[in-house]
Design a protein around this motif. Structure first.
Motif, short mmCIF file in Angstrom:
data_model
loop_
_atom_site.label_atom_id
_atom_site.label_comp_id
_atom_site.label_asym_id
_atom_site.label_seq_id
_atom_site.Cartn_x
_atom_site.Cartn_y
_atom_site.Cartn_z
N TRP A 175 80.10 99.51 -10.08
CA TRP A 175 79.09 99.86 -9.09
C TRP A 175 77.93 98.85 -9.08
O TRP A 175 77.38 98.55 -8.03
CB TRP A 175 78.56 101.27 -9.35
CG TRP A 175 77.97 101.45 -10.71
CD1 TRP A 175 78.62 101.82 -11.85
CD2 TRP A 175 76.61 101.21 -11.09
NE1 TRP A 175 77.75 101.85 -12.92
CE2 TRP A 175 76.51 101.49 -12.49
CE3 TRP A 175 75.46 100.81 -10.40
CZ2 TRP A 175 75.30 101.36 -13.19
CZ3 TRP A 175 74.25 100.68 -11.11
CH2 TRP A 175 74.20 100.97 -12.49
N ARG A 176 77.61 98.34 -10.26
CA ARG A 176 76.50 97.38 -10.35
C ARG A 176 76.88 96.06 -9.69
O ARG A 176 76.08 95.44 -8.99
CB ARG A 176 76.17 97.16 -11.83
CG ARG A 176 74.97 96.25 -12.08
CD ARG A 176 73.65 96.99 -11.92
NE ARG A 176 72.50 96.12 -12.14
CZ ARG A 176 72.03 95.79 -13.34
NH1 ARG A 176 72.62 96.24 -14.43
NH2 ARG A 176 70.96 95.02 -13.43
N ARG A 207 85.65 95.15 -21.01
CA ARG A 207 85.57 96.60 -21.26
C ARG A 207 86.92 97.14 -21.73
O ARG A 207 86.97 98.00 -22.62
CB ARG A 207 85.11 97.32 -20.00
CG ARG A 207 83.65 97.09 -19.62
CD ARG A 207 82.69 97.83 -20.52
NE ARG A 207 81.30 97.59 -20.17
CZ ARG A 207 80.57 98.35 -19.35
NH1 ARG A 207 81.12 99.40 -18.76
NH2 ARG A 207 79.29 98.06 -19.13
N ALA A 208 88.00 96.67 -21.13
CA ALA A 208 89.33 97.16 -21.51
C ALA A 208 89.61 96.86 -22.98
O ALA A 208 90.09 97.74 -23.72
CB ALA A 208 90.39 96.52 -20.62
N ILE A 209 89.33 95.65 -23.40
CA ILE A 209 89.59 95.28 -24.79
C ILE A 209 88.66 96.05 -25.73
O ILE A 209 89.08 96.52 -26.80
CB ILE A 209 89.41 93.76 -24.96
CG1 ILE A 209 90.52 93.02 -24.20
CG2 ILE A 209 89.43 93.36 -26.44
CD1 ILE A 209 90.32 91.52 -24.11
N ALA A 210 87.39 96.21 -25.33
CA ALA A 210 86.43 96.92 -26.17
C ALA A 210 86.83 98.37 -26.37
O ALA A 210 86.79 98.90 -27.50
CB ALA A 210 85.04 96.84 -25.56
N TYR A 211 87.24 99.05 -25.31
CA TYR A 211 87.63 100.45 -25.44
C TYR A 211 88.99 100.62 -26.10
O TYR A 211 89.23 101.61 -26.80
CB TYR A 211 87.57 101.15 -24.08
CG TYR A 211 86.17 101.53 -23.68
CD1 TYR A 211 85.45 102.46 -24.42
CD2 TYR A 211 85.55 100.95 -22.57
CE1 TYR A 211 84.16 102.81 -24.06
CE2 TYR A 211 84.25 101.29 -22.21
CZ TYR A 211 83.56 102.23 -22.96
OH TYR A 211 82.27 102.56 -22.61
N ILE A 297 79.12 97.60 -23.93
CA ILE A 297 79.76 98.70 -23.19
C ILE A 297 78.75 99.76 -22.75
O ILE A 297 79.13 100.76 -22.15
CB ILE A 297 80.91 99.36 -23.99
CG1 ILE A 297 80.41 99.99 -25.28
CG2 ILE A 297 82.01 98.35 -24.26
CD1 ILE A 297 81.51 100.77 -26.00
N VAL A 298 77.48 99.51 -23.01
CA VAL A 298 76.45 100.45 -22.56
C VAL A 298 75.38 99.76 -21.71
O VAL A 298 74.36 100.37 -21.39
CB VAL A 298 75.79 101.17 -23.76
CG1 VAL A 298 76.81 102.00 -24.51
CG2 VAL A 298 75.09 100.19 -24.68
N ASP A 299 75.62 98.51 -21.30
CA ASP A 299 74.55 97.75 -20.64
C ASP A 299 74.57 97.85 -19.12
O ASP A 299 73.75 97.23 -18.44
CB ASP A 299 74.61 96.27 -21.06
CG ASP A 299 75.77 95.52 -20.40
OD1 ASP A 299 76.69 96.16 -19.87
OD2 ASP A 299 75.74 94.28 -20.44
N ASP A 302 74.50 94.60 -17.11
CA ASP A 302 73.36 93.68 -17.20
C ASP A 302 73.80 92.26 -17.53
O ASP A 302 73.29 91.29 -16.98
CB ASP A 302 72.37 94.15 -18.28
CG ASP A 302 71.64 95.42 -17.87
OD1 ASP A 302 71.67 95.76 -16.68
OD2 ASP A 302 71.06 96.07 -18.75
N PHE A 303 74.75 92.15 -18.46
CA PHE A 303 75.22 90.82 -18.89
C PHE A 303 75.76 90.03 -17.70
O PHE A 303 75.41 88.86 -17.50
CB PHE A 303 76.29 90.97 -19.97
CG PHE A 303 76.90 89.67 -20.41
CD1 PHE A 303 76.29 88.90 -21.40
CD2 PHE A 303 78.08 89.19 -19.85
CE1 PHE A 303 76.84 87.69 -21.82
CE2 PHE A 303 78.64 87.99 -20.25
CZ PHE A 303 78.02 87.23 -21.23
N GLU A 304 76.63 90.66 -16.93
CA GLU A 304 77.26 89.96 -15.79
C GLU A 304 76.23 89.58 -14.73
O GLU A 304 76.29 88.48 -14.16
CB GLU A 304 78.36 90.83 -15.18
CG GLU A 304 79.63 90.91 -16.01
CD GLU A 304 79.52 91.87 -17.19
OE1 GLU A 304 80.36 91.80 -18.11
OE2 GLU A 304 78.57 92.70 -17.19
#
Length: 314
Positions: A175-176, A207-211, A297-299, A302-304
């Motif tokens: 969404w961001r 995100r996929a790899i992190a989760y 995974i909670v930002d 913001d990073f992108e």
């Protein structure tokens, strides 16, 4: 704590039974596609609402993916044009769930439990008439309330009405990036949006790899991940690329129903205010605290966004 969280023994035993039952194919690095907030009738650059809806359905069909759309009824389904867009998902074989009428935030002090529950009942009167209707409910903003009273009230309400909690395990901030995409195109309809596409694909992969890694830490295995995306221009343009990226990563694509059948989606994190990714909520329930990669995974993307603006995409 709830029984489901007494050590990891019960979860491990259920997982073993699941594998023994011969349906373990949904375990090894698999993902189910789900979308929130559709169908949307607002105008965007490049595509009409009908074109956006069809582009997403075409991308899913091209990869033979069976997905789920969680309908926010006042975003479009209360009008004939929007209802037709939602119906097209059911006609194409996708599941349709409930995401309230107006997308209120149950964690807001101004939103009462009774108001929130009425939003679900009102939306159900529409979604229940659509092909593909499922008794699945997804919390708006993935927030299950800001008090134990709201949490317990909703759990009792969903059980009473036969609803499954439409949990998300693989949360994204698409969404961001969609906001950035629309902002850029409104400022310049001919802008180069390739950097946003690359940022989006990289975001989903990260995100996929992190989760996936988090599920291994928590459950000792790969769970069938339930991916959250949204009914928006971003996915109308690049959903096909997102799906292909998972294929290239070697992930198996399963249906939402197959993913939800995994025992992990029966867990109810014993937190005063549960929410966000189910995996993140489980981690907090078990006292895991911050871990390597937690901040990414909670930002909320913001990073992108920062990387895009550094590259001159504004």
């Amino acid at each position: 704590m709830l029984v489901a969280f007494r050590c990891g023994i019960r979860s491990a035993a259920m997982a073993a039974l699941w594998a023994f039952a011969g349906v373990g194919a949904a375990h090894a690095q698999s993902v189910a596609f789900t979308f929130d907030d559709g169908p949307r009738l607002e105008e965007t650059p490049l595509m009409s609402p009908q074109q956006r809806n069809q582009a997403m359905l075409d991308a899913l069909a091209a990869h033979k993916v069976s997905a789920a759309l969680f309908v926010t009824c006042d975003f479009g389904a209360t009008k004939p044009a929007g209802y037709a867009l939602a119906k097209a998902w059911g006609d194409a074989g996708h599941a349709l769930g409930n995401h309230t009428m107006t997308h209120p935030d149950l964690a807001a002090k101004t939103v009462t439990l009774a108001q929130y529950q009425q939003e679900i009942l009102d939306c159900d009167r529409i979604t229940s008439t659509l092909p593909g209707y499922q008794k699945w409910f997804r919390f708006t903003y993935l927030r299950e309330g800001n008090t134990p009273e709201k949490r317990d009230g909703m759990r009792a309400f969903l059980k009473q009405h036969g609803y499954r909690n439409g949990y998300v395990s693989l949360d994204t901030s698409d969404w961001r990036l969609d906001e950035k995409l629309n902002e850029v195109l409104r400022a310049n309809p001919k802008a180069d949006i390739a950097p946003i596409k690359q940022a989006y694909l990289a975001h989903v992969k990260q995100r996929a790899i992190a989760y996936r890694d988090l599920s291994r830490k928590l459950e000792g295995r790969d769970i069938p991940q339930v991916l959250l995306q949204h009914h928006n221009l971003l996915n109308a343009l690049w959903l096909k690329d997102v799906i292909q990226q998972f294929v290239d990563m070697g992930w198996t694509i399963v249906t939402p129903a197959q993913a939800f059948a995994d025992p992990v989606y029966q867990l109810q994190p014993d937190r005063p205010a549960p929410g966000q990714s189910l995996l993140l909520s489980i981690a907090r329930t078990r006292g895991m605290g911050k871990f390597e990669g937690w901040e990414r995974i909670v930002d909320d993307g913001d990073f992108e966004i920062e990387q895009l603006e550094k590259a001159g995409v504004k």
